[in-house]
Scaffold this motif. Structure first.
Motif, mmCIF file in Angstrom:
data_model
loop_
_atom_site.group_PDB
_atom_site.id
_atom_site.type_symbol
_atom_site.label_atom_id
_atom_site.label_comp_id
_atom_site.label_asym_id
_atom_site.label_seq_id
_atom_site.Cartn_x
_atom_site.Cartn_y
_atom_site.Cartn_z
ATOM 1 N N PRO A 155 57.091 -9.349 20.979
ATOM 2 C CA PRO A 155 57.849 -8.418 20.647
ATOM 3 C C PRO A 155 57.215 -7.224 21.081
ATOM 4 C CG PRO A 155 56.096 -8.914 18.690
ATOM 5 C CD PRO A 155 55.752 -9.912 19.986
ATOM 6 N N ILE A 156 58.585 -6.849 21.606
ATOM 7 C CA ILE A 156 58.362 -5.615 22.476
ATOM 8 C C ILE A 156 59.356 -4.084 22.517
ATOM 9 C CG2 ILE A 156 58.000 -6.733 24.871
ATOM 10 C CD1 ILE A 156 60.915 -6.355 25.924
ATOM 11 N N LYS A 157 60.259 -4.570 21.331
ATOM 12 C CA LYS A 157 60.969 -3.088 21.029
ATOM 13 C C LYS A 157 61.483 -3.322 19.652
ATOM 14 C CE LYS A 157 64.359 -3.106 23.959
ATOM 15 N NZ LYS A 157 66.071 -2.391 25.477
ATOM 16 N N LYS A 170 65.262 -11.862 27.596
ATOM 17 C CA LYS A 170 64.770 -11.293 26.837
ATOM 18 C C LYS A 170 65.146 -12.175 25.843
ATOM 19 C CE LYS A 170 62.183 -8.234 29.189
ATOM 20 N NZ LYS A 170 62.302 -8.631 29.961
ATOM 21 N N LEU A 171 65.050 -12.392 24.315
ATOM 22 C CA LEU A 171 65.080 -13.328 23.406
ATOM 23 C C LEU A 171 65.662 -11.731 21.869
ATOM 24 C CD1 LEU A 171 66.091 -15.425 21.516
ATOM 25 C CD2 LEU A 171 63.873 -15.311 20.495
ATOM 26 N N ILE A 172 66.918 -11.469 21.887
ATOM 27 C CA ILE A 172 67.031 -10.414 20.941
ATOM 28 C C ILE A 172 67.442 -10.968 19.311
ATOM 29 C CG2 ILE A 172 68.126 -8.174 20.684
ATOM 30 C CD1 ILE A 172 68.784 -8.677 23.202
ATOM 31 N N VAL A 173 66.478 -10.741 18.576
ATOM 32 C CA VAL A 173 66.841 -11.048 16.878
ATOM 33 C C VAL A 173 67.803 -9.899 16.177
ATOM 34 C CG1 VAL A 173 65.665 -12.216 15.509
ATOM 35 C CG2 VAL A 173 65.109 -12.750 17.602
ATOM 36 N N TYR A 174 69.147 -10.042 15.687
ATOM 37 C CA TYR A 174 69.543 -9.728 14.739
ATOM 38 C C TYR A 174 69.301 -10.248 13.451
ATOM 39 C CZ TYR A 174 71.697 -8.165 19.125
ATOM 40 O OH TYR A 174 72.055 -7.542 20.503
ATOM 41 N N TYR A 175 68.781 -9.176 12.297
ATOM 42 C CA TYR A 175 68.722 -9.683 11.439
ATOM 43 C C TYR A 175 69.338 -8.533 10.374
ATOM 44 C CZ TYR A 175 64.801 -5.924 11.029
ATOM 45 O OH TYR A 175 64.391 -5.197 10.982
ATOM 46 N N LYS A 176 69.850 -8.521 8.711
ATOM 47 C CA LYS A 176 69.471 -7.819 8.025
ATOM 48 C C LYS A 176 68.316 -8.622 6.593
ATOM 49 C CE LYS A 176 73.581 -10.087 5.974
ATOM 50 N NZ LYS A 176 75.250 -10.100 5.758
ATOM 51 N N GLY A 213 71.991 -2.241 8.845
ATOM 52 C CA GLY A 213 73.527 -2.627 10.006
ATOM 53 C C GLY A 213 72.929 -3.126 11.004
ATOM 54 N N GLU A 214 72.665 -2.942 11.895
ATOM 55 C CA GLU A 214 72.351 -2.645 13.507
ATOM 56 C C GLU A 214 71.125 -2.937 13.993
ATOM 57 O OE1 GLU A 214 71.656 1.758 15.335
ATOM 58 O OE2 GLU A 214 73.540 1.815 13.552
ATOM 59 N N ALA A 215 69.880 -3.855 12.834
ATOM 60 C CA ALA A 215 68.237 -3.805 13.356
ATOM 61 C C ALA A 215 68.573 -5.698 14.072
ATOM 62 C CB ALA A 215 68.181 -5.088 11.595
ATOM 63 N N LYS A 216 67.578 -5.426 14.644
ATOM 64 C CA LYS A 216 66.907 -6.786 15.654
ATOM 65 C C LYS A 216 65.487 -5.985 15.931
ATOM 66 C CE LYS A 216 69.009 -3.535 19.517
ATOM 67 N NZ LYS A 216 69.741 -3.553 20.454
ATOM 68 N N VAL A 217 65.008 -7.113 17.667
ATOM 69 C CA VAL A 217 63.893 -6.973 17.376
ATOM 70 C C VAL A 217 63.541 -7.818 18.776
ATOM 71 C CG1 VAL A 217 61.257 -7.362 17.461
ATOM 72 C CG2 VAL A 217 62.666 -7.349 15.515
ATOM 73 N N THR A 218 63.099 -7.462 19.957
ATOM 74 C CA THR A 218 63.445 -7.852 21.057
ATOM 75 C C THR A 218 62.111 -8.202 21.657
ATOM 76 O OG1 THR A 218 65.548 -6.438 21.813
ATOM 77 C CG2 THR A 218 64.336 -7.023 23.350
ATOM 78 N N PHE A 219 62.207 -9.226 22.360
ATOM 79 C CA PHE A 219 61.194 -10.294 22.911
ATOM 80 C C PHE A 219 60.538 -10.800 23.908
ATOM 81 C CE2 PHE A 219 61.771 -11.268 17.926
ATOM 82 C CZ PHE A 219 60.493 -11.344 17.537
ATOM 83 N N GLY A 240 58.930 -10.404 14.130
ATOM 84 C CA GLY A 240 57.881 -10.465 15.424
ATOM 85 C C GLY A 240 56.509 -11.641 15.258
ATOM 86 N N HIS A 241 55.440 -11.218 13.847
ATOM 87 C CA HIS A 241 54.334 -11.867 13.383
ATOM 88 C C HIS A 241 55.511 -13.661 13.495
ATOM 89 C CE1 HIS A 241 51.668 -9.622 12.793
ATOM 90 N NE2 HIS A 241 51.643 -9.045 11.851
ATOM 91 N N MET A 242 56.310 -13.814 13.111
ATOM 92 C CA MET A 242 56.702 -15.515 13.183
ATOM 93 C C MET A 242 56.874 -16.038 14.558
ATOM 94 S SD MET A 242 55.448 -16.339 10.383
ATOM 95 C CE MET A 242 55.838 -17.687 10.665
ATOM 96 N N LEU A 243 57.835 -14.859 15.580
ATOM 97 C CA LEU A 243 57.622 -15.257 16.627
ATOM 98 C C LEU A 243 57.286 -15.360 17.718
ATOM 99 C CD1 LEU A 243 60.525 -15.574 15.495
ATOM 100 C CD2 LEU A 243 61.479 -14.748 17.766
ATOM 101 N N GLU A 244 55.540 -14.914 17.587
ATOM 102 C CA GLU A 244 54.770 -14.257 18.552
ATOM 103 C C GLU A 244 53.778 -16.052 18.118
ATOM 104 O OE1 GLU A 244 51.864 -11.049 19.563
ATOM 105 O OE2 GLU A 244 52.417 -10.594 17.297
#
Length: 209
Positions: free
Chosen positions: A113-115, A202-208, A121-127, A103-107
């Motif tokens: 970041p909105i959620k 929206k931009l959705i970033v999936y991560y692990k 196994g299913e982590a994501k941040v939506t922007f 969230g910090h880096m994409l801001e």
């Protein structure tokens, strides 16, 4: 109301008082405590699991603004030793802190970041984009986040003027958050950006981790 010890990254083993234990079915009991180190499911984070004495806590939830510990056995009222599963707690904390870092880096690149969903196994941040939003690749996001991890910034927990808990790292801005986190970013070890997807603006970033 149950005192939420986990908000201050409290010790993983503590003495508590069992206030009530009610059967929900033949195999599940709902236990109320005076204080708890168990983080309930919510805020994008899975619940803690562990033990109350020798009884397994299989799930922790919030019902009617009270924390309920679901167990596989009966507990009498009185003193008990609460012990969280540290391996699960550490993993959840790494995922949650990694979500904050993304969230910090994409801001900084014009994305708000909105959620977020910090489950292994299913982590994501939506922007959502601002007018200054930059085009980002999976590789560039990965590099930005892991560069910050190497700085090993220390976690800061504070309360804002409205009485809400906030979590930040080093001099980075704080986010309102009720979750658990690493003590410093080096504990995340690494973030792997698995996919970057655009959907309905929206931009959705999936991560692990």
């Amino acid at each position: 109301m149950t005192v939420r010890l986990y908000l201050n990254n409290y010790a993983s083993v503590v003495e508590v008082q069992v206030l009530q234990c009610i059967a929900r079915d033949e195999q599940t009991y709902a236990v109320s405590l005076d204080a708890t180190p168990f983080h309930p499911q919510g805020g994008g984070q899975p619940s803690d699991v562990g033990w109350l004495d020798n009884v397994c806590v299989t799930h922790t939830i919030i019902e009617n603004n009270e924390i309920i510990h679901l167990t596989n056995g009966y507990l009498p009222s009185g003193k008990a030793t609460a012990r969280i599963d540290e391996d699960a707690r550490i993993l959840h904390s790494r995922y949650h802190s990694a979500g904050h870092i993304i969230g910090h880096m994409l801001e900084k690149e014009g994305w708000i970041p909105i959620k977020a969903h910090h489950w292994p196994g299913e982590a994501k941040v939506t922007f959502s984009p601002t007018e200054q939003a930059q085009e980002l690749t999976l590789e560039s996001i990965n590099e930005l986040c892991n560069q910050l991890i190497t700085e090993n910034l220390v976690c800061r927990i504070s309360m804002n003027k409205d009485g809400l808990r906030e979590v930040g790292f080093g001099m980075l801005p704080s986010y309102a958050c009720g979750g658990t986190h690493v003590n410093s970013l080096g504990e995340i070890k690494s973030i792997v950006i698995e996919e970057v997807k655009r959907k309905k603006g929206k931009l959705i970033v999936y991560y692990k981790v």
